[in-house]
Design a protein around this motif. Structure first.
Motif, PDB file in Angstrom:
ATOM      1  N   TRP A   1       0.224   5.503  66.752  1.00  0.00           N
ATOM      2  CA  TRP A   1      -0.819   6.222  66.032  1.00  0.00           C
ATOM      3  C   TRP A   1      -2.182   5.527  66.074  1.00  0.00           C
TER       4      TRP A   1
ATOM      5  N   TRP B   1       6.088  19.672  61.669  1.00  0.00           N
ATOM      6  CA  TRP B   1       4.921  18.797  61.853  1.00  0.00           C
ATOM      7  C   TRP B   1       5.182  17.769  62.952  1.00  0.00           C
TER       8      TRP B   1
ATOM      9  N   THR C   1      -4.325   8.390  59.198  1.00  0.00           N
ATOM     10  CA  THR C   1      -4.020   8.992  60.495  1.00  0.00           C
ATOM     11  C   THR C   1      -2.909  10.024  60.370  1.00  0.00           C
ATOM     12  N   THR C   2      -1.871   9.703  59.595  1.00  0.00           N
ATOM     13  CA  THR C   2      -0.770  10.650  59.387  1.00  0.00           C
ATOM     14  C   THR C   2      -1.268  11.918  58.718  1.00  0.00           C
TER      15      THR C   2
ATOM     16  N   ASP D   1      -4.278  18.684  61.527  1.00  0.00           N
ATOM     17  CA  ASP D   1      -4.389  19.285  62.853  1.00  0.00           C
ATOM     18  C   ASP D   1      -3.292  20.325  63.072  1.00  0.00           C
TER      19      ASP D   1
ATOM     20  N   TYR E   1      -2.984  14.047  61.198  1.00  0.00           N
ATOM     21  CA  TYR E   1      -2.012  14.774  62.024  1.00  0.00           C
ATOM     22  C   TYR E   1      -1.567  16.062  61.325  1.00  0.00           C
TER      23      TYR E   1
ATOM     24  N   THR F   1       3.083  17.664  66.383  1.00  0.00           N
ATOM     25  CA  THR F   1       2.256  16.473  66.588  1.00  0.00           C
ATOM     26  C   THR F   1       2.680  15.745  67.849  1.00  0.00           C
TER      27      THR F   1
ATOM     28  N   ASP G   1      -6.116   6.952  66.743  1.00  0.00           N
ATOM     29  CA  ASP G   1      -6.269   8.398  66.572  1.00  0.00           C
ATOM     30  C   ASP G   1      -7.136   8.704  65.350  1.00  0.00           C
TER      31      ASP G   1
ATOM     32  N   ARG H   1       1.197  17.215  70.885  1.00  0.00           N
ATOM     33  CA  ARG H   1      -0.226  16.900  71.050  1.00  0.00           C
ATOM     34  C   ARG H   1      -0.460  15.433  71.366  1.00  0.00           C
ATOM     35  N   GLU H   2       0.278  14.552  70.687  1.00  0.00           N
ATOM     36  CA  GLU H   2      -0.038  13.123  70.715  1.00  0.00           C
ATOM     37  C   GLU H   2       1.010  12.245  71.398  1.00  0.00           C
TER      38      GLU H   2
END
Length: 290
Positions: A3, A214, A86-87, A93, A90, A218, A6, A221-222
């Motif tokens: 993470w 989630w 950061t979480t 997003d 996420y 995520t 980000d 995407r990540e």
């Protein structure tokens, strides 16, 4: 869990060291999330088929609270705080994308970090309660000491397991935006204690499924999930199942008193969301078997 570097959310309110506790709201009101004949109401939510304006309207208005007005401490910027920010980003997003696909706009929650106790619109929240979501002020509350408790008491390691906890609470925020939480609470007022507990279980398991959703989206995407991460989240879900907690605290299991679901149920619904990534697959209220 990868993470670092980000985007970090600006919606983290750090009240650690700000002198929580008290606040004039009385005891914790038990309305932090709450369901009988909920299936029809749930199917009426936007993702199960209603007008997106339900979400755009936002449900009940936010009431100014002392939790929102309290003086702020100097925000920390250590690794743990950055991880939380950061979480949360996420989750913003993912749910932003999901809501946009339905022609609606996601309204992010505020995540409040506290120590010991904190005033909320649901009453005084305390660390002993564990992480919780208050629908009345639309905030997630977490004492990060809970993550250390996970490690020490439940032997659950890893940041992904901690992220699962945050994503679960944000799942309750999504339920609140959809009007599900209010329907649950209203139905519980008319239900017996046993029925009310059973409805609470379905609400909690849906939040577990939303946490899995989630993680699925995520990771698309990540690519942030690493080896052992999913197992860590499963261990967390297992450790905080009602049967595991009752067995540990009182030596016996009383299913009628479950409010969050058994370990197996929590794992099953998290896995379902993780494998599917689809909101419609998280309809716990229409499931014949949990």
């Amino acid at each position: 869990m990868k993470w670092e570097g980000d985007r970090q959310s600006d919606n983290v309110d750090d009240r650690r060291g700000a002198g929580g506790g008290g606040g004039g709201f009385g005891g914790f009101g038990g309305k932090s999330v709450g369901i009988g004949t909920i299936v029809i109401a749930l199917i009426g939510s936007v993702f199960f088929g209603i007008d997106p304006s339900v979400i755009l309207g936002g449900g009940e208005g936010t009431v100014p609270t002392q939790a929102q007005q309290a003086p702020r401490a100097t925000p920390a910027n250590d690794r743990e705080t950055q991880f939380v920010k950061t979480t949360l980003a996420y989750t913003e997003d993912v749910w932003g994308q999901v809501f946009a696909a339905q022609g609606s706009q996601y309204q992010p929650t505020i995540l409040t970090l506290f120590e010991g106790a904190v005033p909320t619109a649901c009453g005084t929240g305390r660390s002993a309660t564990g992480p919780f979501y208050c629908p009345a002020d639309r905030r997630v509350y977490i004492d990060l000491g809970f993550f250390r408790l996970m490690q020490q008491r439940f032997k659950v390691e890893g940041e992904f397991a901690q992220a699962y906890v945050i994503a679960h609470e944000v799942g309750h925020h999504v339920q609140n935006l959809l009007g599900i939480s209010d329907q649950v609470h209203n139905a519980q007022q008319r239900a017996s204690e046993k029925q009310g507990n059973a409805l609470s279980v379905r609400l909690e398991l849906q939040a577990d499924c939303f946490a899995g959703l989630w993680a699925n989206r995520t990771n698309q995407r990540e690519q942030f999930i690493e080896a052992g991460d999913v197992e860590g989240a499963m261990a967390a879900a297992t450790a905080i199942g009602d049967d595991a907690l009752q067995r540990q605290s009182q030596g016996q299991v009383v299913p009628d008193s479950f409010t969050h679901g058994s370990s197996a149920q929590r794992v099953r619904w998290f896995q379902r969301g993780l494998e599917s990534g689809k909101v419609e697959d998280c309809n716990t209220f229409d499931a014949k078997q949990l």
